[in-house]
Design an enzyme around this catalytic site. Sequence first.
Site, PDB file in Angstrom:
ATOM      1  N   LEU A  10       0.820  -1.416  -0.095  1.00  0.00           N
ATOM      2  CA  LEU A  10      -0.103   0.061  -0.061  1.00  0.00           C
ATOM      3  C   LEU A  10       0.759   1.295   0.058  1.00  0.00           C
ATOM      4  O   LEU A  10       0.418   2.494  -0.730  1.00  0.00           O
ATOM      5  CB  LEU A  10      -1.024  -0.079   1.087  1.00  0.00           C
ATOM      6  CG  LEU A  10      -2.082  -1.265   1.198  1.00  0.00           C
ATOM      7  CD1 LEU A  10      -2.741  -1.034   2.737  1.00  0.00           C
ATOM      8  CD2 LEU A  10      -2.956  -1.136   0.168  1.00  0.00           C
ATOM      9  N   GLY A  11       1.924   1.163   0.546  1.00  0.00           N
ATOM     10  CA  GLY A  11       2.805   2.414   0.749  1.00  0.00           C
ATOM     11  C   GLY A  11       4.169   2.139   1.087  1.00  0.00           C
ATOM     12  O   GLY A  11       4.382   0.894   1.943  1.00  0.00           O
ATOM     13  N   ASP A  12       5.132   3.070   0.911  1.00  0.00           N
ATOM     14  CA  ASP A  12       6.479   2.597   1.526  1.00  0.00           C
ATOM     15  C   ASP A  12       7.129   4.098   2.121  1.00  0.00           C
ATOM     16  O   ASP A  12       6.871   5.154   1.320  1.00  0.00           O
ATOM     17  CB  ASP A  12       7.285   2.205   0.328  1.00  0.00           C
ATOM     18  CG  ASP A  12       8.841   1.966   0.953  1.00  0.00           C
ATOM     19  OD1 ASP A  12       8.904   0.898   1.509  1.00  0.00           O
ATOM     20  OD2 ASP A  12       9.673   2.325   0.307  1.00  0.00           O
ATOM     21  N   GLY A  13       7.669   4.018   3.102  1.00  0.00           N
ATOM     22  CA  GLY A  13       8.274   5.234   4.183  1.00  0.00           C
ATOM     23  C   GLY A  13       9.608   5.133   4.293  1.00  0.00           C
ATOM     24  O   GLY A  13      10.151   4.052   4.005  1.00  0.00           O
ATOM     25  N   THR A  14      10.472   6.091   4.754  1.00  0.00           N
ATOM     26  CA  THR A  14      11.729   5.903   5.168  1.00  0.00           C
ATOM     27  C   THR A  14      11.891   4.870   6.314  1.00  0.00           C
ATOM     28  O   THR A  14      12.888   4.193   6.094  1.00  0.00           O
ATOM     29  CB  THR A  14      12.048   7.429   6.020  1.00  0.00           C
ATOM     30  OG1 THR A  14      11.944   8.208   4.997  1.00  0.00           O
ATOM     31  CG2 THR A  14      13.563   7.439   6.230  1.00  0.00           C
ATOM     32  N   SER A  17       7.507   0.019   5.558  1.00  0.00           N
ATOM     33  CA  SER A  17       6.415   0.072   4.361  1.00  0.00           C
ATOM     34  C   SER A  17       5.272  -0.651   4.868  1.00  0.00           C
ATOM     35  O   SER A  17       5.146  -1.438   5.805  1.00  0.00           O
ATOM     36  CB  SER A  17       7.252  -1.080   3.391  1.00  0.00           C
ATOM     37  OG  SER A  17       7.387  -2.241   3.957  1.00  0.00           O
ATOM     38  N   LYS A  33       2.050  -2.722   8.873  1.00  0.00           N
ATOM     39  CA  LYS A  33       3.101  -2.013   8.687  1.00  0.00           C
ATOM     40  C   LYS A  33       4.407  -2.761   8.959  1.00  0.00           C
ATOM     41  O   LYS A  33       4.685  -2.911  10.333  1.00  0.00           O
ATOM     42  CB  LYS A  33       3.083  -0.732   9.482  1.00  0.00           C
ATOM     43  CG  LYS A  33       4.166   0.126   9.463  1.00  0.00           C
ATOM     44  CD  LYS A  33       3.934   1.641  10.425  1.00  0.00           C
ATOM     45  CE  LYS A  33       5.022   2.436  10.134  1.00  0.00           C
ATOM     46  NZ  LYS A  33       4.792   3.860  10.718  1.00  0.00           N
ATOM     47  N   ASP A 111       3.019  14.887  13.234  1.00  0.00           N
ATOM     48  CA  ASP A 111       3.026  14.720  11.908  1.00  0.00           C
ATOM     49  C   ASP A 111       1.660  14.604  11.171  1.00  0.00           C
ATOM     50  O   ASP A 111       1.426  13.936  10.473  1.00  0.00           O
ATOM     51  CB  ASP A 111       3.895  13.313  11.552  1.00  0.00           C
ATOM     52  CG  ASP A 111       4.381  13.206  10.108  1.00  0.00           C
ATOM     53  OD1 ASP A 111       4.587  14.048   9.366  1.00  0.00           O
ATOM     54  OD2 ASP A 111       4.578  12.157   9.840  1.00  0.00           O
TER      55      ASP A 111
END
Length: 236
Positions: A10-14, A17, A33, A111
């Site tokens: 669904l998504g990828d971050g620093t 994921s 996550k 955030d």
Amino acid sequence: MNRYTQLNQLGDGTCGSVLMGKSNESGELVAIKRMKRKFYSWGECMNLREVRSLKKLNHANAVIKENHLYFVFEYMKENLYQLMKDRGMVRCFVLLLLCPFVQRHGFFHRDMKPENLLCMGPELVKIADFGLAREIRSRPPYTDYMSTRLYRAPEIFKISQVLGTVKKSEWPDGYQLAPAMNSRLPQCMPTYLKTLITNASTEAIAMMKDLLTWERKKRPMAVQLYRHHRQRLGVL
């Protein structure tokens, strides 16, 4: 993690994921996550602000498998950023988010942005990603720079271009601070918010004016706005 089947990403971050998963028992869709760094004990995991925050907010679904930390959450099909074009929904989201649940439990999220506000239609909004959260009772040193652009105010001239030159009676502290910082307050005529945000309702414009008051002590608190808008909508 054997209780879930991992599906698409669904998504990828620093730091991690997010994958869509499905419960092998109930078939319910979940968001998983997976943190990118490795952890070798539960004590190590508890040093993460996200783990501590979720635990204190009574929503800690965390699992360690093969030295990787996983969080399992309800699956939410979209985020507020994806719905921003639907102007009719924004009021519902603002109303829901004004309820100061996180602050009432002693945390600053730090955030908050459309991508971190997960939605299942306009009726259900949940706050995600507590990786930068910090307790109100935290001791110094405090962070003096925030990476999230929505937390960084535009420079003072841009503010004055919209609000107009502030009067001394409206912001006495500003008139004391400016000379001390070897600065001068810009001289500008105000711009009507309605000309800048043409789709905003009269109620929205009034709320923005209240929130943009120069003197911070005169700005309404989140709980005041929340109660006010519930009354306007006839919600007890």
